[in-house]
Scaffold this active site. Sequence first.
Site, PDB file in Angstrom:
ATOM      1  N   CYS A 256     -61.126  79.483  31.620  1.00 39.26           N
ATOM      2  CA  CYS A 256     -61.685  80.484  30.714  1.00 39.26           C
ATOM      3  C   CYS A 256     -62.360  79.783  29.538  1.00 39.26           C
ATOM      4  O   CYS A 256     -61.861  78.796  29.025  1.00 39.26           O
ATOM      5  CB  CYS A 256     -60.650  81.448  30.156  1.00 39.26           C
ATOM      6  SG  CYS A 256     -59.801  82.408  31.380  1.00 39.26           S
TER       7      CYS A 256
ATOM      8  N   ARG B  82     -65.813  76.462  33.021  1.00 38.01           N
ATOM      9  CA  ARG B  82     -64.386  76.739  32.809  1.00 38.01           C
ATOM     10  C   ARG B  82     -63.909  77.973  33.576  1.00 38.01           C
ATOM     11  O   ARG B  82     -62.718  78.282  33.576  1.00 38.01           O
ATOM     12  CB  ARG B  82     -64.105  76.949  31.317  1.00 38.01           C
ATOM     13  CG  ARG B  82     -64.526  75.792  30.453  1.00 38.01           C
ATOM     14  CD  ARG B  82     -64.253  76.101  29.011  1.00 38.01           C
ATOM     15  NE  ARG B  82     -62.835  76.134  28.742  1.00 38.01           N
ATOM     16  CZ  ARG B  82     -62.112  75.080  28.430  1.00 38.01           C
ATOM     17  NH1 ARG B  82     -62.672  73.901  28.345  1.00 38.01           N
ATOM     18  NH2 ARG B  82     -60.831  75.191  28.188  1.00 38.01           N
TER      19      ARG B  82
ATOM     20  N   TRP C 146     -61.590  82.915  34.187  1.00 40.85           N
ATOM     21  CA  TRP C 146     -61.009  82.419  35.443  1.00 40.85           C
ATOM     22  C   TRP C 146     -59.710  83.198  35.587  1.00 40.85           C
ATOM     23  O   TRP C 146     -58.771  82.987  34.822  1.00 40.85           O
ATOM     24  CB  TRP C 146     -60.767  80.912  35.358  1.00 40.85           C
ATOM     25  CG  TRP C 146     -60.284  80.317  36.641  1.00 40.85           C
ATOM     26  CD1 TRP C 146     -61.059  79.845  37.660  1.00 40.85           C
ATOM     27  CD2 TRP C 146     -58.921  80.127  37.048  1.00 40.85           C
ATOM     28  NE1 TRP C 146     -60.264  79.377  38.675  1.00 40.85           N
ATOM     29  CE2 TRP C 146     -58.945  79.533  38.336  1.00 40.85           C
ATOM     30  CE3 TRP C 146     -57.689  80.394  36.468  1.00 40.85           C
ATOM     31  CZ2 TRP C 146     -57.794  79.210  39.031  1.00 40.85           C
ATOM     32  CZ3 TRP C 146     -56.532  80.071  37.170  1.00 40.85           C
ATOM     33  CH2 TRP C 146     -56.594  79.483  38.435  1.00 40.85           C
TER      34      TRP C 146
ATOM     35  N   ASN D 227     -57.824  82.540  26.159  1.00 40.20           N
ATOM     36  CA  ASN D 227     -57.736  81.516  27.211  1.00 40.20           C
ATOM     37  C   ASN D 227     -56.283  81.045  27.245  1.00 40.20           C
ATOM     38  O   ASN D 227     -55.753  80.645  26.212  1.00 40.20           O
ATOM     39  CB  ASN D 227     -58.695  80.369  26.861  1.00 40.20           C
ATOM     40  CG  ASN D 227     -58.430  79.094  27.658  1.00 40.20           C
ATOM     41  OD1 ASN D 227     -58.710  78.006  27.187  1.00 40.20           O
ATOM     42  ND2 ASN D 227     -57.893  79.208  28.838  1.00 40.20           N
ATOM     43  N   GLY D 228     -55.649  81.127  28.420  1.00 36.14           N
ATOM     44  CA  GLY D 228     -54.255  80.694  28.531  1.00 36.14           C
ATOM     45  C   GLY D 228     -53.464  81.718  29.325  1.00 36.14           C
ATOM     46  O   GLY D 228     -54.038  82.566  30.015  1.00 36.14           O
TER      47      GLY D 228
ATOM     48  N   GLU E 245     -59.805  61.623  48.639  1.00 40.27           N
ATOM     49  CA  GLU E 245     -60.782  62.158  47.685  1.00 40.27           C
ATOM     50  C   GLU E 245     -61.998  62.744  48.422  1.00 40.27           C
ATOM     51  O   GLU E 245     -62.514  63.786  48.032  1.00 40.27           O
ATOM     52  CB  GLU E 245     -61.199  61.055  46.695  1.00 40.27           C
ATOM     53  CG  GLU E 245     -62.219  61.460  45.659  1.00 40.27           C
ATOM     54  CD  GLU E 245     -61.826  62.666  44.789  1.00 40.27           C
ATOM     55  OE1 GLU E 245     -60.661  63.092  44.809  1.00 40.27           O
ATOM     56  OE2 GLU E 245     -62.719  63.198  44.103  1.00 40.27           O
TER      57      GLU E 245
ATOM     58  N   LYS F 293     -63.175  66.624  48.016  1.00 36.62           N
ATOM     59  CA  LYS F 293     -64.541  67.017  47.622  1.00 36.62           C
ATOM     60  C   LYS F 293     -65.097  68.033  48.608  1.00 36.62           C
ATOM     61  O   LYS F 293     -65.657  69.053  48.212  1.00 36.62           O
ATOM     62  CB  LYS F 293     -65.480  65.814  47.633  1.00 36.62           C
ATOM     63  CG  LYS F 293     -65.618  64.887  46.457  1.00 36.62           C
ATOM     64  CD  LYS F 293     -65.844  65.470  45.129  1.00 36.62           C
ATOM     65  CE  LYS F 293     -64.574  65.916  44.569  1.00 36.62           C
ATOM     66  NZ  LYS F 293     -63.921  65.719  43.514  1.00 36.62           N
TER      67      LYS F 293
ATOM     68  N   GLU G 204     -63.393  71.445  48.335  1.00 37.17           N
ATOM     69  CA  GLU G 204     -63.704  72.148  47.085  1.00 37.17           C
ATOM     70  C   GLU G 204     -65.038  72.873  47.133  1.00 37.17           C
ATOM     71  O   GLU G 204     -65.157  73.991  46.644  1.00 37.17           O
ATOM     72  CB  GLU G 204     -63.797  71.137  45.921  1.00 37.17           C
ATOM     73  CG  GLU G 204     -62.498  70.670  45.359  1.00 37.17           C
ATOM     74  CD  GLU G 204     -62.713  69.666  44.223  1.00 37.17           C
ATOM     75  OE1 GLU G 204     -62.207  69.912  43.125  1.00 37.17           O
ATOM     76  OE2 GLU G 204     -63.375  68.637  44.440  1.00 37.17           O
TER      77      GLU G 204
ATOM     78  N   HIS H   4     -48.735  61.561  64.587  1.00 36.42           N
ATOM     79  CA  HIS H   4     -47.491  62.308  64.338  1.00 36.42           C
ATOM     80  C   HIS H   4     -47.776  63.763  63.972  1.00 36.42           C
ATOM     81  O   HIS H   4     -46.982  64.384  63.282  1.00 36.42           O
ATOM     82  CB  HIS H   4     -46.684  61.607  63.246  1.00 36.42           C
ATOM     83  CG  HIS H   4     -46.302  60.206  63.631  1.00 36.42           C
ATOM     84  ND1 HIS H   4     -45.451  59.930  64.673  1.00 36.42           N
ATOM     85  CD2 HIS H   4     -46.709  59.000  63.157  1.00 36.42           C
ATOM     86  CE1 HIS H   4     -45.326  58.613  64.820  1.00 36.42           C
ATOM     87  NE2 HIS H   4     -46.087  58.026  63.908  1.00 36.42           N
TER      88      HIS H   4
ATOM     89  N   LYS I 208     -63.215  73.752  36.055  1.00 37.71           N
ATOM     90  CA  LYS I 208     -63.177  72.320  35.759  1.00 37.71           C
ATOM     91  C   LYS I 208     -61.960  71.941  34.922  1.00 37.71           C
ATOM     92  O   LYS I 208     -61.377  70.888  35.102  1.00 37.71           O
ATOM     93  CB  LYS I 208     -64.452  71.908  35.035  1.00 37.71           C
ATOM     94  CG  LYS I 208     -64.516  70.416  34.799  1.00 37.71           C
ATOM     95  CD  LYS I 208     -65.884  69.878  35.013  1.00 37.71           C
ATOM     96  CE  LYS I 208     -65.893  68.386  35.189  1.00 37.71           C
ATOM     97  NZ  LYS I 208     -65.522  67.941  36.533  1.00 37.71           N
TER      98      LYS I 208
END
Length: 589
Positions: free
Chosen positions: A2, A27, A70, A94-95, A462, A466, A469, A485, A584
């Site tokens: 947010c 955000r 968000w 925000n929070g 990574e 990526k 995402e 396995h 982000k």
Amino acid sequence: MCGIVGYVGNRRAAPILLEGLKRLEYRGYDSAGVAVLNDGISIVRKKGRVSALKEAEGMGGTIGIGHTRWATHGAPSEQNAHPHLYGRFAVVHNGIIENYLALKEECLHRGETFSSETDSEVIAHLLNYSYRGDVLAALRETTARLKGSFALAVLCRDEPDRLFLAREKSPLVVGRGEDGTYAASDVPAIAEKCDKIYSLSDGELAVLDRKEIKFFDRVGTIEKRELAIDRSADIPQLCGFSHYMRKEMEEIPAAIANSLIDFATDFRFSAFCEVLCQTKYMDIVACGTAYHSGIAAKHAVEKLARVPVSVHIASEYRYGDPIVKPATLVLAVSQSGETADTLAAAELAKSRGAYVAAVTNAPYSSLTRIADFVLETGAGREIAVAATKSFNAQLAILYSIAVASARAKGKDVLFDSLRPLPALAEQVVSKIGDAEALSADLVRARSVYFIGRGADYCAALEGSLKLKEISYLPSEGYPAGELKHGTLALIERGTPVVAVVTQRATAEKTMNAVSEVCARGASVLLVSSFPELARRKEIAHFIPIPKCEECFSPILSVIPLQALAYFTSLARGNDPDKPRNLAKSVTVE
Ligand code: G6P
């Protein structure tokens, strides 16, 4: 998570708020809204991105607040979008208010009605209830009752010239410019307008009028130190690129060069080097991409310095009752320096006696206030939600620490082995475009697997993150030796497998896994520093990368994987800069 903005001054607030929100969209972008005070409070809120707020452009009034959301509590919808208005008050938050259900119950009991499903709306209700003609007092009383995290900006119908702010565990900066005063979750939203910027700490409040900013804590007024800002770095620009992610990949070589530290000669870090000499154990706490940097660092530190390293996902560490042995150095790695779990993990480690060093890209972030040492990555501001250059920059510092730690333990390891990395990264970045054709294989895949061993496994993790995402393809990064396995059962004709091979000692072992997936019909893309492997019949596509000291290779091998994710995202019609459901800066748990 947010973004909030606020303005009070001589100009029309709405265009300033909208511009600020655009700069904070990384955000969160589920919904957005603005409230302006002009003979009463008017609000425009919309589901979707800030661009949906067009009708707000014409709003009159020179004081207002804005929000890009968000979603945490309540679906992304117009009704749940901020600002929330109740009685005399409009609030952006925000929070997360963890005790909102109990507080809401109390409000309902008084006969108040709620118009959203959010945790945030309760704040407007509490302010309205506590208000007896003094907004600051009402804000103090209200925030004292909130549990959880918040950055708040508040408008009151009775105060046409003042904006009220409060912070607890969610970032908030304020600034003064020629035409008024500004507030935001992050510097870029207001950098262009302000010559003086201040960052609020937990428990602090601020009152903004057209000219002045006054700061308070829970009992009285306080003074705050202003921060220097680098305007050019703080105002993001695409510079002709179609997306920030593409631009940020181009900036990888510079990010590495600006982040390498020769600790042996850089006397700014002499106290840190003394701690490295005494360090017997290292713990790394981080989330997401930064967690993968930690895994890469473990390989380098253990190989070069022989210091044992444990890498922890911060959200697990903070609730895991961790054992912090004497002489432990904790590295808290976070691009934003605001990730709630990483902050809590760093605080816990410190309270248990560890030295904490922050590896962060944000010099004024909350993490820097917790840490004993701050090691700033020189990636420059990163806007795309999916981290790229900040990862390479984190590796550059963490590898520098590995070298310094080895030297502190009396080993003959030279910083020289790190010096070629920016130029080698330049070579890899110049071939980023080659990944576009290769992404064709991935676009229609049901799932994609990334494999490697040791340092290569870290690049695989990574690369997979990526792709997941920004392309929304199910994907897994797996140790090559562990495939049989379980994950091998998922390989079928045409399944794309990306193998990373840069470690001489285990190259043939990973190639065995390549043969095994090929035998089950997989289509293999090999990313390797051994060009001779390109000739193997199992390899459908090959991406060469230059050789470097092997334990540093993820800093190079990850680049084509970042590019692959980028082009696959585009080919699937997604916006790589703003992946669905993600943000982000994750300032909530
Ligand atoms: C979010 C971002 C990731 C990032 C992670 C940790 O999930 O989308 O790109 O790796 O947070 O963020 P930090 O700022 O602590 O590195």
